[in-house]
Design an enzyme around this catalytic site. Sequence first.
Site, mmCIF file in Angstrom:
data_model
loop_
_atom_site.group_PDB
_atom_site.id
_atom_site.type_symbol
_atom_site.label_atom_id
_atom_site.label_comp_id
_atom_site.label_asym_id
_atom_site.label_seq_id
_atom_site.Cartn_x
_atom_site.Cartn_y
_atom_site.Cartn_z
ATOM 1 N N TRP A 35 0.817 -1.223 0.000
ATOM 2 C CA TRP A 35 0.000 0.000 0.000
ATOM 3 C C TRP A 35 0.847 1.269 0.000
ATOM 4 C CZ3 TRP A 35 -5.009 2.035 0.489
ATOM 5 C CH2 TRP A 35 -5.097 3.309 1.063
ATOM 6 N N MET A 36 0.381 2.280 -0.742
ATOM 7 C CA MET A 36 1.014 3.604 -0.733
ATOM 8 C C MET A 36 -0.038 4.688 -0.511
ATOM 9 S SD MET A 36 2.340 5.530 -4.191
ATOM 10 C CE MET A 36 4.060 5.159 -4.228
ATOM 11 N N ASP A 38 0.281 9.146 0.961
ATOM 12 C CA ASP A 38 0.936 10.442 0.684
ATOM 13 C C ASP A 38 2.392 10.399 0.217
ATOM 14 O OD1 ASP A 38 -1.306 10.772 2.246
ATOM 15 O OD2 ASP A 38 -0.310 11.915 3.804
ATOM 16 N N GLN A 54 4.103 7.201 2.206
ATOM 17 C CA GLN A 54 3.412 6.444 3.250
ATOM 18 C C GLN A 54 3.205 5.032 2.720
ATOM 19 O OE1 GLN A 54 1.849 7.883 6.619
ATOM 20 N NE2 GLN A 54 3.931 8.394 6.050
ATOM 21 N N SER A 98 3.240 11.199 7.713
ATOM 22 C CA SER A 98 3.841 12.053 6.681
ATOM 23 C C SER A 98 4.800 13.111 7.207
ATOM 24 C CB SER A 98 2.724 12.735 5.890
ATOM 25 O OG SER A 98 2.103 11.776 5.072
ATOM 26 N N ARG A 166 0.155 16.776 12.858
ATOM 27 C CA ARG A 166 0.956 15.950 11.949
ATOM 28 C C ARG A 166 1.385 16.653 10.654
ATOM 29 N NH1 ARG A 166 -4.196 13.614 12.330
ATOM 30 N NH2 ARG A 166 -5.494 13.770 10.466
ATOM 31 N N GLU A 222 -4.848 18.543 6.821
ATOM 32 C CA GLU A 222 -3.692 17.652 6.729
ATOM 33 C C GLU A 222 -2.683 18.189 5.696
ATOM 34 O OE1 GLU A 222 -5.227 13.313 7.848
ATOM 35 O OE2 GLU A 222 -5.809 13.822 5.811
ATOM 36 N N TRP A 305 -9.105 9.084 -0.084
ATOM 37 C CA TRP A 305 -9.508 8.153 0.991
ATOM 38 C C TRP A 305 -10.907 7.588 0.748
ATOM 39 C CZ3 TRP A 305 -5.970 6.025 3.702
ATOM 40 C CH2 TRP A 305 -4.797 6.716 4.015
HETATM 41 C C1 FRU Z 1 -3.116 12.128 4.729
HETATM 42 C C2 FRU Z 1 -2.748 11.422 6.016
HETATM 43 C C3 FRU Z 1 -1.779 12.258 6.819
HETATM 44 C C4 FRU Z 1 -1.081 11.241 7.661
HETATM 45 C C5 FRU Z 1 -1.016 10.058 6.744
HETATM 46 C C6 FRU Z 1 -1.148 8.733 7.419
HETATM 47 O O1 FRU Z 1 -3.504 11.292 3.701
HETATM 48 O O2 FRU Z 1 -3.919 11.135 6.749
HETATM 49 O O3 FRU Z 1 -2.387 13.294 7.556
HETATM 50 O O4 FRU Z 1 0.176 11.688 8.067
HETATM 51 O O5 FRU Z 1 -2.052 10.202 5.797
HETATM 52 O O6 FRU Z 1 -0.852 7.688 6.560
#
Ligand code: FRU
Length: 494
Positions: A35-36, A38, A54, A98, A166, A222, A305
Amino acid sequence: MSQTLRDARKYEEITEKRNENEEKPAFHLSARVGWMNDPNGFSFYDGKYHLFYQYHPYNSHWGPMHWGHAVSEDLLHWTYLPAALAPDTVYDEAGCFSGSALTLPDGRHLLMYTGVCKEHQSDGRICDIQAQCIAIGDGRDYEKYKGNPVLTQKDLPDNGSKYDFRDPKMWIASDGTYRCVAGNCTPDRDGQILLFSSPDGMNWKYDKILIANNGRFGTMWECPDFFSLDGKQLLIVSPMDMLPHGLEYHNGNGTLCLIGSYDEKEEVFTEEKDQAVDYGIDFYAPQTILSPDGRRIMIGWMQNWDTCNLHSPEKAWFGQMSLPRELSVVNGRLIQKPVRELNNLHGGEVRYENVTFSGIKMLEKVEGRKIDMEVSVRPIDEENMYQKFMIRFAQNDTYHTSVSFRPRESIVKVDRKFSGTRRAVIHQRRSRVNGKNGEIKLRIILDTFSVEIFINDGEHVMSATMYTDTSADAISFLADGIVTMDVVKYELLM
Ligand code: FRU
């Protein structure tokens, strides 16, 4: 190196070989395995572009976040490096979320990321809390900093939530000291962006709330990015839980750009305008860099998402990045164009001029799933305005995805309803564009499982993924009324 990271590196190496025959995007970075989400740590380091992401290597769904890693010289041919970070310490046991990257004066690569850990609450619950951490490395191996975490709940303003803190994005200020912005929200989840500073990239302190949402755009904000461009200051941010606003903003997670000015000395950002960044279906959490030749380049997660349950759990990989885009501000508006490096992949030019038709038209050699095609459309004359123009692609007898333009409403629509999807998620999105007297220019880039549409030289962009079998590669043009069009099409050769 921790056992957790060693395990991840071994797993991705073995699994990548096992999945060798899986079809993947050609020039869009996708997950090495699993999975990928951000893009993270987008930077130019030691002669190459580095892009982290990510990453959950162990299956094609979100899980404890690692940082995947890839490098490229042209932003299109990517080479995977071993996973850079794993959730292997008390302060990031629930995930390395992230963050961003910079080069230190001594030549080392500095990563700043969000460490998520478990905290026992007074009422017995266990909650994830978020803090900012650092890792330093050589472009391949990274060591977490002994002083981690470097920004914690103690560094938050009184109204700042420790559960949503974050995605630090760092930059170097004009006096050589460091700054970063991070996403945060109030206890009732109203987004705000916090500003922090550091003399050396290791010791950080809270400066101020750079900007508060005040209930305007969604809830938690975010993945902020903050930079100057063409005499303006831009804040790009990805709010969660948006409500729609005309055709500018859609429901759910979105990405927007606030354009204004910045008084660096007083650290005051003055907003002038806002706009969506991408008007399609799949785009989120982008990050930018300044390239060595001075271009501001943005890359986003080409997914959303709310739509990522499109894929079947058996898939070996999930998640891809957008095309890197060159940004500019023209007349107060963010303009995006594919990076010019894409032109180096052009092969097999096919060109048609002044093709006038109504009904359905197919053009010889206009087909493919890895193509860069620009179509300019106009009515035959002002008295004979057409009703609708449409391009279908990724097409066979059963499936297609389309982009259409209705000149009277000046609306472009992307539609993947017939792409083969079996899930009831969003499949269409519309954008209001500048269709001057029925004239419009659509640059369409297809790469295996995605389409990105750059409208009128980047005034609007619409991105969408479609997981149609790649044997569906026909393209057809449809007109309700009479249109004249020019078409230039290139294959994209890797
Ligand atoms: C955004 C997010 C970020 C977080 C990451 C977690 O897509 O929700 O805020 O750092 O993904 O995977």
